[in-house]
Design an enzyme around this catalytic site. Structure first.
Site, PDB file in Angstrom:
ATOM      1  N   TYR A 204      43.999  55.873  44.852  1.00  0.00           N
ATOM      2  CA  TYR A 204      42.412  56.277  45.118  1.00  0.00           C
ATOM      3  C   TYR A 204      42.445  57.865  45.209  1.00  0.00           C
ATOM      4  O   TYR A 204      43.106  58.337  45.954  1.00  0.00           O
ATOM      5  CB  TYR A 204      41.796  55.781  46.431  1.00  0.00           C
ATOM      6  N   PRO A 296      31.927  49.597  44.677  1.00  0.00           N
ATOM      7  CA  PRO A 296      33.617  48.736  44.482  1.00  0.00           C
ATOM      8  C   PRO A 296      34.569  49.750  45.225  1.00  0.00           C
ATOM      9  O   PRO A 296      35.747  49.013  45.255  1.00  0.00           O
ATOM     10  CB  PRO A 296      33.636  48.831  43.051  1.00  0.00           C
ATOM     11  N   LYS A 300      35.548  45.041  48.152  1.00  0.00           N
ATOM     12  CA  LYS A 300      34.913  44.068  49.198  1.00  0.00           C
ATOM     13  C   LYS A 300      34.213  43.207  48.561  1.00  0.00           C
ATOM     14  O   LYS A 300      33.692  42.133  49.320  1.00  0.00           O
ATOM     15  CB  LYS A 300      34.218  44.805  50.356  1.00  0.00           C
TER      16      LYS A 300
HETATM   17  P1  RFL Z   1      28.552  36.814  39.971  1.00  0.00           P
HETATM   18  O1  RFL Z   1      30.024  37.012  39.998  1.00  0.00           O
HETATM   19  O2  RFL Z   1      27.749  37.842  39.647  1.00  0.00           O
HETATM   20  O3  RFL Z   1      28.242  35.608  39.469  1.00  0.00           O
HETATM   21  C1  RFL Z   1      26.836  34.957  39.471  1.00  0.00           C
HETATM   22  C2  RFL Z   1      26.728  33.738  38.599  1.00  0.00           C
HETATM   23  O4  RFL Z   1      25.337  33.178  38.583  1.00  0.00           O
HETATM   24  C3  RFL Z   1      24.942  33.257  37.305  1.00  0.00           C
HETATM   25  N1  RFL Z   1      23.456  33.509  37.074  1.00  0.00           N
HETATM   26  C4  RFL Z   1      22.662  32.189  37.128  1.00  0.00           C
HETATM   27  N2  RFL Z   1      22.972  31.084  36.956  1.00  0.00           N
HETATM   28  C5  RFL Z   1      21.913  29.995  36.757  1.00  0.00           C
HETATM   29  N3  RFL Z   1      20.626  30.542  36.759  1.00  0.00           N
HETATM   30  C6  RFL Z   1      20.281  31.949  36.954  1.00  0.00           C
HETATM   31  N4  RFL Z   1      18.995  32.292  36.944  1.00  0.00           N
HETATM   32  C7  RFL Z   1      21.423  32.731  36.896  1.00  0.00           C
HETATM   33  N5  RFL Z   1      21.528  34.229  37.005  1.00  0.00           N
HETATM   34  C8  RFL Z   1      22.897  34.469  37.114  1.00  0.00           C
HETATM   35  C9  RFL Z   1      25.705  34.406  36.444  1.00  0.00           C
HETATM   36  O5  RFL Z   1      25.914  34.102  35.100  1.00  0.00           O
HETATM   37  C10 RFL Z   1      26.972  34.456  36.977  1.00  0.00           C
HETATM   38  O6  RFL Z   1      28.108  33.393  36.411  1.00  0.00           O
HETATM   39  O7  RFL Z   1      28.527  36.524  41.795  1.00  0.00           O
HETATM   40  P2  RFL Z   1      29.297  35.909  43.099  1.00  0.00           P
HETATM   41  O8  RFL Z   1      29.793  34.598  42.644  1.00  0.00           O
HETATM   42  O9  RFL Z   1      28.674  36.125  44.106  1.00  0.00           O
HETATM   43  O10 RFL Z   1      30.635  37.021  42.800  1.00  0.00           O
HETATM   44  C11 RFL Z   1      30.603  38.210  43.345  1.00  0.00           C
HETATM   45  C12 RFL Z   1      31.705  39.126  42.660  1.00  0.00           C
HETATM   46  O11 RFL Z   1      31.619  38.938  41.246  1.00  0.00           O
HETATM   47  C13 RFL Z   1      31.446  40.555  43.021  1.00  0.00           C
HETATM   48  O12 RFL Z   1      30.959  40.875  44.424  1.00  0.00           O
HETATM   49  C14 RFL Z   1      32.868  41.381  42.646  1.00  0.00           C
HETATM   50  O13 RFL Z   1      32.832  41.399  41.216  1.00  0.00           O
HETATM   51  C15 RFL Z   1      32.626  42.845  43.053  1.00  0.00           C
HETATM   52  N6  RFL Z   1      33.864  43.725  42.930  1.00  0.00           N
HETATM   53  C16 RFL Z   1      34.840  43.504  43.788  1.00  0.00           C
HETATM   54  N7  RFL Z   1      35.158  42.756  44.651  1.00  0.00           N
HETATM   55  C17 RFL Z   1      36.310  42.708  45.378  1.00  0.00           C
HETATM   56  O14 RFL Z   1      36.322  41.796  46.282  1.00  0.00           O
HETATM   57  N8  RFL Z   1      37.437  43.383  44.840  1.00  0.00           N
HETATM   58  C18 RFL Z   1      37.372  44.255  43.947  1.00  0.00           C
HETATM   59  O15 RFL Z   1      38.234  44.859  43.429  1.00  0.00           O
HETATM   60  C19 RFL Z   1      36.189  44.691  43.214  1.00  0.00           C
HETATM   61  N9  RFL Z   1      35.953  45.354  42.024  1.00  0.00           N
HETATM   62  C20 RFL Z   1      33.958  44.571  41.696  1.00  0.00           C
HETATM   63  C21 RFL Z   1      35.076  45.442  41.171  1.00  0.00           C
HETATM   64  C22 RFL Z   1      32.623  44.660  40.833  1.00  0.00           C
HETATM   65  C23 RFL Z   1      32.695  45.485  39.733  1.00  0.00           C
HETATM   66  N10 RFL Z   1      31.444  45.594  38.989  1.00  0.00           N
HETATM   67  C24 RFL Z   1      31.321  45.525  37.568  1.00  0.00           C
HETATM   68  C25 RFL Z   1      30.118  45.216  39.731  1.00  0.00           C
HETATM   69  C26 RFL Z   1      34.996  46.290  40.161  1.00  0.00           C
HETATM   70  C27 RFL Z   1      33.606  46.203  39.425  1.00  0.00           C
HETATM   71  C28 RFL Z   1      33.723  47.406  38.285  1.00  0.00           C
HETATM   72  C1  PHB Z   2      40.123  46.827  40.379  1.00  0.00           C
HETATM   73  O1  PHB Z   2      41.404  46.512  40.243  1.00  0.00           O
HETATM   74  O2  PHB Z   2      39.373  46.310  39.546  1.00  0.00           O
HETATM   75  C2  PHB Z   2      39.919  47.330  41.431  1.00  0.00           C
HETATM   76  C3  PHB Z   2      40.623  47.612  42.666  1.00  0.00           C
HETATM   77  C4  PHB Z   2      40.182  48.162  43.849  1.00  0.00           C
HETATM   78  C5  PHB Z   2      39.055  48.687  43.892  1.00  0.00           C
HETATM   79  C6  PHB Z   2      38.087  48.226  42.911  1.00  0.00           C
HETATM   80  C7  PHB Z   2      38.378  47.739  41.773  1.00  0.00           C
HETATM   81  O3  PHB Z   2      38.621  49.305  45.171  1.00  0.00           O
END
Ligand code: RFL
Ligand code: PHB
Length: 396
Positions: A204, A296, A300
């Site tokens: 980081y 992110p 978490k």
């Molecule tokens: P999701 O993954 O958004 O899934 C929700 C699902 O609901 C569908 N949906 C519907 N279905 C039916 N009817 C509707 N009206 C609907 N509207 C939506 C969607 O199509 C989808 O399939 O939520 P969920 O399951 O709560 O999961 C949450 C995680 O995806 C999210 O918190 C993480 O990706 C966040 N995040 C990270 N979390 C970590 O713990 N460690 C990480 O390293 C991390 N890196 C990140 C991240 C999120 C990122 N972005 C792009 C937001 C890095 C990035 C760049």
């Molecule tokens: C990732 O690998 O996508 C990633 C890792 C650590 C973070 C956020 C995203 O804090």
């Protein structure tokens, strides 16, 4: 209209919905998942990479941990880069042995989807017009259409696992819900590439040009991010421009070690802190991004989604076993952990990014805090304890 009866209707087949489905299935509780998109679309979203021990344990409990343990990378530390040098936070030593698992959300989702297909549990993909009804009564319903036909699921509980833009939270009357939000004045541009990681642990970086993160999915696949402007568009960022910018934001040794290659995926994500309270409305329970968002930095989001689902699955299982009190404290138990992760993610974001409005004084404050953080055992321990994940707590 075709009517089907199920015990739990789960809206959304992201990690929250699929993990909840798996844990309920293990307990013999019938659940149908209704997802707006196709399986390919859900798997195409490149997101989280770091799993806390609590998440690893829940995936094991759900019976989907085999490939994660074979292919995931266990990390006992990460590095903070600033002032031209890197400083390691030795999480494992500082927390008495706790570590994290680097295993992508795409793979977690793939494993959960495969297990669900094998179990025979029902998932409706490409569902249109999903709507929630009567969750203030004992007979909630979810309606949707699929291939032009209308369907209705009659159930005992609805789990709103449909992410930040989903229909579940939006179905709650405005008077019953309170939201808290902070929007950050920048985004993250992320690139996935089949190149070896810069280092064996995550880096980081706080740099005067802005934040950068070197992460990975395996020893041959990297995931890198740079802080970008909210006005930027992915098309403006050629691969070369991305690699040049990333290299400039790293210390000389990491910049030298950086191996570049064509991007497989490139996307920009805005950064936001958001919490909706409460997380239960009668027979509707929200889980994961449907209820809260963290920036992110600190990884978490997915981990909070998993811990919500841990609390929710046990409350629903308790309910069917005759303890109808546990669901009453669902929201309180989740929110206690959620707010702690919100605080950590906000703090780590504030420490590492370039904030246009804080000027040179703000930069000096960040430098002083980073210096303190890596030289004080107390400060490093507090950071490590939060990064590996706080334990799942009771309410109160
Ligand atoms: P999701 O993954 O958004 O899934 C929700 C699902 O609901 C569908 N949906 C519907 N279905 C039916 N009817 C509707 N009206 C609907 N509207 C939506 C969607 O199509 C989808 O399939 O939520 P969920 O399951 O709560 O999961 C949450 C995680 O995806 C999210 O918190 C993480 O990706 C966040 N995040 C990270 N979390 C970590 O713990 N460690 C990480 O390293 C991390 N890196 C990140 C991240 C999120 C990122 N972005 C792009 C937001 C890095 C990035 C760049
Ligand atoms: C990732 O690998 O996508 C990633 C890792 C650590 C973070 C956020 C995203 O804090």
């Amino acid at each position: 209209m075709t009517t089907t009866r199920t015990q739990v209707a789960i809206v959304g087949a992201g990690p929250s919905g699929l993990l909840l489905g798996a844990l309920l299935h293990k307990a013999g509780i019938d659940a149908v998942i209704v997802e707006a998109r196709s399986p390919e679309y859900v798997l195409g979203r490149i997101r989280a990479g770091v799993l806390e021990q609590v998440t690893v344990d829940l995936l094991d409990e759900a019976g989907v941990g085999t490939r994660m343990h074979q292919e995931g990378l266990v990390h006992g530390g990460f590095e903070l880069a600033f002032g031209g040098a890197r400083h390691r936070i030795d999480m494992k030593t500082l927390t008495g042995g706790k570590q994290v698992m680097v295993y992508g959300q795409t793979e977690v989702t793939r494993d959960l989807m495969a297990a669900r297909a094998t179990s025979g549990a029902r998932t409706v993909y490409d569902a249109a017009d999903v709507a929630l009804h009567d969750f203030d009564s004992d007979h909630p319903r979810v309606t949707y259409s699929k291939d032009g036909a209308s369907h209705e699921l009659v159930c005992d509980f609805i789990a709103g696992c449909d992410g930040y833009h989903g229909v579940s939270r939006a179905s709650v009357p405005a008077v019953a819900i309170r939201t808290y939000e902070k929007i950050y004045p920048f985004g993250w541009l992320g690139v996935l590439s089949d190149t070896p990681p810069v280092s064996h642990e995550l880096i980081y970086s706080n740099h005067e040009r802005g934040f950068a993160l070197c992460s990975m999915r395996s020893m041959t696949r990297s995931r890198h991010y740079v802080q970008c402007s909210l006005d930027d568009h992915v098309e403006q960022w050629s691969d070369d421009a991305f690699w040049d910018e990333l290299r400039r934001r790293l210390d000389p040794e990491a910049a030298e070690a950086l191996v570049t290659g064509p991007s497989i995926e490139k996307s920009i994500a805005p950064l936001r802190s958001f919490v909706a309270e409460p997380m239960r409305f009668g027979r509707l329970c929200l889980a994961g991004d449907a209820a809260h968002i963290v920036p992110p930095t600190g990884a978490k989001g997915l981990n909070l989604a998993a811990s919500d689902v841990g609390y929710l699955s046990s409350s629903i299982i308790d309910w069917y076993r005759g303890d109808q009190h546990s669901i009453d404290t669902y929201s309180e138990r989740c929110l206690r952990r959620v707010w702690r992760a919100e605080r950590f993610s906000w703090w780590f974001t504030s420490l590492m990014h370039k904030f246009p409005e804080t000027g040179e004084f703000g930069q000096k404050m960040q430098a002083a805090e980073l210096d303190y953080l890596v030289n004080s055992n107390a400060a490093s321990t507090a950071m490590a304890e939060n990064y590996v994940g706080l334990p799942m707590m009771a309410a109160g």
